[in-house]
Design an enzyme around this catalytic site. Structure first.
Site, PDB file in Angstrom:
ATOM      1  N   GLU A 201      51.254   8.893  -2.709  1.00 19.34           N
ATOM      2  CA  GLU A 201      51.505   8.664  -1.275  1.00 19.34           C
ATOM      3  C   GLU A 201      50.198   8.492  -0.500  1.00 19.34           C
ATOM      4  OE1 GLU A 201      54.468   8.343   0.080  1.00 19.34           O
ATOM      5  OE2 GLU A 201      55.923   9.474  -1.083  1.00 19.34           O
TER       6      GLU A 201
ATOM      7  N   HIS B 175      52.813   4.937  -0.966  1.00 20.66           N
ATOM      8  CA  HIS B 175      53.806   5.066   0.101  1.00 20.66           C
ATOM      9  C   HIS B 175      54.446   3.699   0.339  1.00 20.66           C
ATOM     10  CE1 HIS B 175      55.429   7.375   3.436  1.00 20.66           C
ATOM     11  NE2 HIS B 175      55.099   6.418   4.296  1.00 20.66           N
TER      12      HIS B 175
ATOM     13  N   SER C 157      59.837   7.392   4.969  1.00 21.62           N
ATOM     14  CA  SER C 157      58.717   7.780   5.819  1.00 21.62           C
ATOM     15  C   SER C 157      59.229   8.400   7.126  1.00 21.62           C
ATOM     16  CB  SER C 157      57.796   6.587   6.062  1.00 21.62           C
ATOM     17  OG  SER C 157      56.569   7.000   6.603  1.00 21.62           O
TER      18      SER C 157
END
Length: 525
Positions: free
Chosen positions: A314, A427, A185
């Site tokens: 995601e 995610h 990330s």
């Protein structure tokens, strides 16, 4: 607890032995200072060298995470004095590959603690692991487009940590000439920043990017003074003079500064995960970390072996954001919010055409209701993650060094960000297969001989084989059943990481076609 002593450039350190949850033990040195404490007159400043010490300093307790607001309790967590790192190793002798982990958290939250990112699985593979901290939010990313506070202090903290590693890691049995940086990330975007920054050259030799690059719209490095001016006014001082702003903000208690930093964030910013204080162009700095926009530097990034990839869903992440209206309601009210700024930067007047293209592709003519949640997740993930990542891959297709692309697709029932009725790999879902999380040990426990255990064994082996050799699959066997080919000038070869491994070419072709159409619309005269 056995004691292990090493001599680094600042003095002697004593570490300790810890038992691994997967058997055996490892040596760990916790809370090592890699820069001076960034408090007082050093608040917002570039990191300064760490102070030396006399005698043997205990490195057996972790130090505080960087000051932030806890997402669950909304209370202040951490401390301004936070520029520390941890080193774990199996032996102080020898010269083993080094992996440096940069945590995620949107440049606002997160930490490099062993509780969050336990080294247990990685320690089975004979590497040295370093996890670092860096200043977050306004403390790390206040910028005034002026040399007094040019910005990117948090990213320069990471550079200081990498310099410390280069200088000292041999004392821990690490090879300073074989360092891999990796992150997820915002940590992954940080890794990409280091591939572009003149300050990071020569400090690492390989890079792994998991779900984040500088071309993702939630980065947006354009310089804006609005948040700093608004913050200063909120905290009782109406001025646009950079010197006055810094003088004032250095006197404000850290907790007060922390709570005030969110005031400049609009609903549109929240929708796109754009935080007010984030990486920027810092060309007013005496030593710029990012002298130009990432899109102007990406073509000439450092040519080292790279792993880069994303998770299939995601976009589940955005459903976690708490706003007055749900993201789907925001879209239904005004679909143009769906268009991130990067898509129309060349010609903002094309926003309506681009919005129509996105709506037709993901939502057809249907009303955007809760029943469209899976379509929304796909839209959000593609616009905010996949598009930028595949753009970076296209630049890398023209380079000499190998780039290995992956899609992580395992839909775990144990996911920490699972939403009812939404399937797919969200995610952060990849992290528990690389790191042991003491914080969520019951939820994320890997059962022996389970699919999850096999995925973990595979990822740990591929990631560490890459760190050792620059090739994630040097050996095909019962565990690693597929050869992972790098991308070529003509093909985006990729590895699908699910319950099984499978190789493919050109992932999400219809999505790539969508963004090509958008590019053509925006660039049409």
């Amino acid at each position: 607890m056995a004691g292990h002593v090493v001599n680094v450039k600042q003095g002697w350190l004593r570490g300790t032995t810890m038992s691994s949850t997967v058997g055996g033990s490892y040596i760990v040195f916790k809370g090592i200072p890699f820069a001076a404490s960034p408090v007082g007159n050093l608040r917002f400043a570039d990191p300064h060298p760490p102070e030396p010490w006399t005698g043997v300093r205990d490195a057996i307790q972790e130090r505080s995470k960087c000051i932030q607001i806890d997402g669950v309790t909304s209370t202040v967590d951490g401390d301004e004095d936070c520029l520390y790192l941890n080193v774990t190793t199996t032996s102080l002798k020898g010269s083993r590959p080094v992996m440096v982990w940069i945590h995620g958290g949107g440049f606002m939250v997160g930490d490099g603690s062993l509780d969050s990112y336990g080294p247990d699985y990685l320690m089975k593979t004979d590497i040295v692991l370093v996890s670092i901290q860096y200043r977050l939010g306004v403390f790390g990313f206040l910028q005034l487009d002026h040399e007094v506070v040019p910005g990117n202090a948090g990213l320069k903290d990471q550079v200081a940590a990498l310099k410390w590693v280069k200088d000292n890691i041999a004392q821990f049995g690490g090879d300073p000439n074989n360092i891999t940086i990796f992150g997820e990330s915002a940590g992954s975007a940080s890794v990409h920043f280091h591939l572009l920054s003149p300050l990071s050259k020569g400090l690492f030799h390989k890079a792994i990017m998991q779900s984040g690059v500088t071309l993702n719209p939630w980065i947006d490095c354009t310089t804006s003074l609005g948040p700093a001016h608004l913050l200063t006014a909120t905290l009782g001082r109406e001025t646009t003079d950079p010197h006055e702003i810094v003088e004032h903000l250095r006197k404000v208690p850290a907790e007060k500064l922390l709570y005030a930093q969110g005031e400049a964030c609009t609903p549109e910013d929240k929708f796109h995960f754009l935080v007010s204080f984030r990486p920027c162009v810092d060309d007013k700095s005496q030593q710029p970390f990012m002298p130009k926009l990432p899109q102007d530097l990406v073509e000439n990034s450092v040519d080292v072996p790279v792993i880069i990839g994303y998770n299939t869903h995601e976009g589940i992440l955005s459903l976690m954001e708490t706003t007055e209206k749900s993201p789907l309601e925001l879209l239904q009210d005004d679909f143009e919010i769906a268009v991130s700024q990067d898509l129309i930067a060349k010609d903002p007047s094309k926003i309506s055409e681009v919005a129509k293209e996105i709506r037709d592709f993901y939502f057809k003519d249907q009303e955007i209701t809760k029943e469209m949640i899976n379509e929304y997740v796909q839209y959000y993930g593609d616009v905010h993650f996949v598009n930028g990542i595949l753009k970076v891959v296209e630049y890398h297709q023209r380079r000499k060094g190998p780039t290995y692309l992956y899609r992580f697709s395992y839909d775990s029932p144990k996911s920490l960000v699972k939403i009812e009725g939404v399937e797919g790999a969200a995610h952060t879902d990849d992290i528990p297969y690389i790191f042991y999380s003491a914080r969520f040990s019951e939820r994320l426990k890997l059962e022996p001989n389970s699919v999850e255990q096999t995925i973990s064994d595979r990822m740990v082996r591929m990631w560490t084989d890459f760190a050792k050799t620059g090739n994630p699959t040097p050996q095909i066997d019962d565990l690693i059943t597929v050869k992972w080919d790098p991308v070529t000038r003509t093909d985006k070869n990729y590895l699908q990481i699910g319950a099984e491994l499978s190789a493919g070419v050109n992932p999400n072709p219809e999505v790539q076609e969508l963004f090509k159409r958008i590019f053509d619309i925006v660039n049409r005269q």
